[in-house]
Design an enzyme around this catalytic site. Structure first.
Site, PDB file in Angstrom:
ATOM      1  N   VAL A  84       0.625  -1.075  -0.195  1.00 14.15           N
ATOM      2  CA  VAL A  84       0.048   0.101  -0.038  1.00 14.15           C
ATOM      3  C   VAL A  84       0.822   1.161  -0.072  1.00 14.15           C
ATOM      4  O   VAL A  84       1.806   1.155   0.703  1.00 14.15           O
ATOM      5  CB  VAL A  84      -0.865   0.211   1.372  1.00 14.15           C
ATOM      6  CG1 VAL A  84      -1.845   1.415   1.188  1.00 14.15           C
ATOM      7  CG2 VAL A  84      -1.772  -1.308   1.238  1.00 14.15           C
ATOM      8  N   LYS A  85       0.344   2.174  -0.845  1.00 15.69           N
ATOM      9  CA  LYS A  85       1.180   3.477  -0.748  1.00 15.69           C
ATOM     10  C   LYS A  85       0.173   4.454  -0.265  1.00 15.69           C
ATOM     11  O   LYS A  85      -0.851   4.598  -0.829  1.00 15.69           O
ATOM     12  CB  LYS A  85       1.510   3.942  -2.328  1.00 15.69           C
ATOM     13  CG  LYS A  85       2.093   5.272  -2.418  1.00 15.69           C
ATOM     14  CD  LYS A  85       2.398   5.423  -3.901  1.00 15.69           C
ATOM     15  CE  LYS A  85       2.630   6.883  -4.105  1.00 15.69           C
ATOM     16  NZ  LYS A  85       2.844   7.060  -5.857  1.00 15.69           N
ATOM     17  N   THR A  86       0.616   5.289   0.634  1.00 15.22           N
ATOM     18  CA  THR A  86      -0.069   6.516   1.207  1.00 15.22           C
ATOM     19  C   THR A  86       0.918   7.686   1.547  1.00 15.22           C
ATOM     20  O   THR A  86       1.944   7.392   1.599  1.00 15.22           O
ATOM     21  CB  THR A  86      -0.754   5.910   2.263  1.00 15.22           C
ATOM     22  OG1 THR A  86      -1.855   6.652   2.834  1.00 15.22           O
ATOM     23  CG2 THR A  86       0.040   5.676   3.579  1.00 15.22           C
TER      24      THR A  86
END
Length: 294
Positions: free
Chosen positions: A201-203
């Protein structure tokens, strides 16, 4: 009826007690098939961290500043990145096939900056990711956005397709102007994306509670660089994210819009892989850039 209060009251994140992943160095990936683990190992070094260079901006906003000529601005930086995040069009037309870095393909798209960005669709077939030898594919997920359900469906379809061929999916939390980038929202979005099957996940980073965001996500969280900041501020943000549980950074504008991009990506690598302090990394940037401080 949904128990919205449960997310408010959640407190036991086990911060300081890393999630165990027996037999593999990438968080949450120990029980995946060999092909997926092999591809994730191309993205993440043995320390479980990655420096990803993002230059996929053109898929919705055209020739972004610093990306007018990818062959001139990005290709020289590619050997310094663990992974490259780009579109299949740019990879096929510009990126030399001899580059060793892992390729993360932008797999969703549709609207341009002239339209509602949340109205995306799957923009490529997983078979093409196989042909390109991608290490992962990336899809935007607009939790709380106008087209939330559609973007979630894009994610789950790609996850299913990825399992068929052994390619991981990177879910990107797409934060619109109307949504707060706080730990409550980012924790919600990252957990949903991981629960629905994304292997990474990229955030965005948030000043308060980011360690709860990373602790509450069962797969690696990569920090998005976002808009260009002063060099010391960008390195400080990267250092804090890593210190608070991020498995790496995916920076674009904070690298390729510098006066000395090669110096900046070297400084970022010092933070991510060598645990350099912001001051130490900034000294690296200034030394390699002949004193630049942009």
């Amino acid at each position: 009826m949904a128990d919205t209060e449960a997310t408010i009251d959640a407190k036991d994140y086990g911060v300081g007690r890393p999630q165990q992943t027996p037999g593999f160095h990438v968080k949450g990936a120990g029980q995946l098939d060999f092909g997926m683990r092999h591809r994730l190992a191309r993205i993440f070094d043995a320390d479980g961290r990655t420096v990803m260079l993002a230059f996929d901006h053109g898929y919705f906003q055209g020739p972004t500043s610093g990306l007018e000529r990818v062959d001139l601005g990005i290709v020289p930086l590619a050997p310094k990145a663990d992974a490259l995040m780009a579109t299949r069009g740019i990879i096929r037309s510009v990126i030399p096939a001899g580059i060793d870095g892992a390729l993360v393909l932008r797999a969703s798209g549709g609207p341009s900056i002239l339209k509602d960005l949340s109205d995306e669709r799957i923009a490529m077939d997983m078979e093409d990711a196989v042909r390109i030898d991608a290490a992962a594919v990336a899809v935007q997920v607009f939790i709380g956005g106008e087209h939330e359900t559609q973007s979630v469906h894009n994610l789950t379809r790609l996850v299913d397709a990825g399992y068929r061929v052994g390619i991981p999916v990177l879910g990107v939390t797409a934060v619109g102007k109307e949504l707060a980038r706080d730990s409550r929202y980012l924790g919600l979005a990252t957990r949903i994306i991981a629960e629905l099957g994304a292997q990474v996940v990229k955030t965005y980073y948030c000043e308060e509670g980011f360690e709860r965001v990373t602790a509450g996500c069962p797969v690696p969280v990569i920090m998005a660089g976002g808009k260009k900041l002063p060099s010391l501020d960008a390195l400080t943000m990267a250092h804090r994210a890593i210190s608070e549980g991020a498995a790496g950074v995916d920076m674009g504008r904070n690298i390729f819009q510098r006066s000395a991009p090669a110096a900046m990506i070297t400084a970022v690598r010092a933070v991510v892989h060598d645990d350099a302090s912001p001051a130490e990394a900034h000294a690296v940037y200034r030394e390699l850039s002949s004193g630049a401080d942009d």
